[in-house]
Write an enzyme that holds these catalytic residues in place. Sequence first.
Site, mmCIF file in Angstrom:
data_model
loop_
_atom_site.group_PDB
_atom_site.id
_atom_site.type_symbol
_atom_site.label_atom_id
_atom_site.label_comp_id
_atom_site.label_asym_id
_atom_site.label_seq_id
_atom_site.Cartn_x
_atom_site.Cartn_y
_atom_site.Cartn_z
ATOM 1 N N LYS A 1 4.342 -18.318 -40.429
ATOM 2 C CA LYS A 1 5.476 -19.141 -40.849
ATOM 3 C C LYS A 1 5.841 -18.794 -42.294
ATOM 4 O O LYS A 1 5.534 -19.531 -43.228
ATOM 5 C CB LYS A 1 5.116 -20.621 -40.693
ATOM 6 C CG LYS A 1 6.250 -21.434 -40.114
ATOM 7 C CD LYS A 1 5.803 -22.794 -39.642
ATOM 8 C CE LYS A 1 6.988 -23.693 -39.355
ATOM 9 N NZ LYS A 1 7.761 -23.321 -38.167
ATOM 10 N N GLU B 1 11.922 -15.321 -29.043
ATOM 11 C CA GLU B 1 12.135 -16.750 -29.284
ATOM 12 C C GLU B 1 13.455 -16.922 -30.022
ATOM 13 O O GLU B 1 14.188 -15.968 -30.224
ATOM 14 C CB GLU B 1 10.962 -17.352 -30.065
ATOM 15 C CG GLU B 1 10.781 -16.788 -31.466
ATOM 16 C CD GLU B 1 9.704 -17.528 -32.280
ATOM 17 O OE1 GLU B 1 9.598 -18.750 -32.148
ATOM 18 O OE2 GLU B 1 8.999 -16.864 -33.044
HETATM 19 C C1 LIG Z 1 7.921 -23.548 -36.762
HETATM 20 C C2 LIG Z 1 8.421 -22.611 -35.744
HETATM 21 C C3 LIG Z 1 8.365 -22.899 -34.361
HETATM 22 C C4 LIG Z 1 7.911 -24.226 -33.823
HETATM 23 O O1 LIG Z 1 6.573 -24.505 -34.078
HETATM 24 P P1 LIG Z 1 6.011 -25.985 -33.939
HETATM 25 O O2 LIG Z 1 4.605 -25.870 -34.396
HETATM 26 O O3 LIG Z 1 6.125 -26.368 -32.518
HETATM 27 O O4 LIG Z 1 6.855 -26.834 -34.818
HETATM 28 C C5 LIG Z 1 8.792 -21.930 -33.483
HETATM 29 N N1 LIG Z 1 9.273 -20.744 -33.905
HETATM 30 C C6 LIG Z 1 9.354 -20.437 -35.211
HETATM 31 C C7 LIG Z 1 9.897 -19.126 -35.615
HETATM 32 C C8 LIG Z 1 8.925 -21.352 -36.175
HETATM 33 O O5 LIG Z 1 9.010 -21.034 -37.462
#
Ligand SMILES: *Cc1c(COP(=O)(O)O)cnc(C)c1O
Length: 343
Positions: free
Chosen positions: A184, A220
Site C-alpha cells: 500500500k 483489480e
Molecule cells: C487498500 C486497497 C484495497 C482494499 O484493501 P482493504 O484491506 O480491503 O481495505 C484494494 N486494492 C488496493 C489497490 C488498495 O490500495
Amino acid sequence: MATKNIDWANIGFGYMKTDYRYVSNYKDGKWDDGVITADDKVVLSECAGVLQYAQTCFEGLKAYRTEDGKVVCFRPDLNAERMVNSAKRLEMPVFPEDRFVKAVEEVVKANIDWVPPYGTGATLYIRPYMFGSNPVIGVKPADEYQFRIFVTPVGPYFKGGAKPIVIKVSDFDRAAPHGTGHVKAGLNYAMSLHAIVTAHEEGFAENIYLDPATRTKIEETGGANLIFVDREGNLTIQKSDSILPSITRRSLHIVAEKYLGAKVTEREVLLSEVEDGAFVECGLCGTAAVISPVGKINDHGKEICFESGMEEMGPVTKKLYDTLTGIQMGRIEGPEGWVHVIE
Ligand SMILES: *Cc1c(COP(=O)(O)O)cnc(C)c1O
C-alpha cells in the site's frame, strides 16, 4: 464527553479534522515512545524523502459503534502486518505490529466522541501512514521517519442502497510484475490519478486494470479487489502477486465458506471468461464500501452485463455484504479475533 453534533447520515467520504492524532518519530535507528497530540500540522524539510522520492505507505481501517454501544475495529492486526510488508518493500523501518494496534486503540479512544452512532451508517475512518522525513537528494532511503495516525468520520458509502456501477477496462497499467502492486504505497495511487480522472471523464466509476505482461488477466481496480459469483452461487476471487491483499476480500473468502456455505476458488481470472458469461455477479471490495456491486464492465465499447443487472446488488453479493457488515456492527457473531473491542 458526548458524541459530536454532526448530521452523521449526510457526511461524505472526506477529511474532517478531529481532536487528536498519534505521532511517533524514527531517528538514530529507533522509534520514540509516540504521543497523542492535538497538532494536525506536519513540518518538514523542503528536501524530505517523501517529498522528493515518494517514500511513503499507508493503511486504512474503520472503527464502528456496535449495536450494544461498544466501539470496535475490524482485524487491525492484518493492517499492522500489511504495513510491515509495505515498509520493508519501500526500505522503511518497520513500525512494530503490537504498537500499531495499540496506537490505533489510543487514537480512537482520544477521539471517542467522533465515532458515529450505531445505525447512522457512518463510521470513523482510521488512516495510519509513514513517510521519510529527513532531507534526501541522492536517491536512497531516508534515515528519519514519521509514523502518524489520524481519524476522520465518514458517511455511509451508499446513500439509499448500493447501486451497481459501470467500470471500464483501462489502457493504463497499475502495477508491473515484481513491482509494488502488492503493497500500500502512495506511489501506486499517484500514478493511478490520470487513469481515474480519464475514466470519470468518460462516465465510468472505476478502472479495471489488466496484467501488464499479457493484458488477458484481470488484476483489480485502483483501490479495490474483485470478486465474481457464478451461476451456482460460488465465489471466484482473482489471484495475482501484483494486487493488494485486501483484508475485506480475505474476510469475504471466509464469510462465503463459513456463513454462506459457498465454494471459493482463488485463481487467475481471464477477461475472456468474464466476457463469455462465466459469472453472474461481480463486486469490488475494500474497507471504504465493503462491496460495491458492478453491473457492467465496458471493454473498449464492448459491454459485459452481469445478470444481477443495474438496479441492485446481486443476491449472493448482498448476502456477503450483509453478513460481513453484520459482523462488523456486532449483529452477527464473527470468527475469533475479527472484532477488536476498543472501548
Ligand atoms: C487498500 C486497497 C484495497 C482494499 O484493501 P482493504 O484491506 O480491503 O481495505 C484494494 N486494492 C488496493 C489497490 C488498495 O490500495
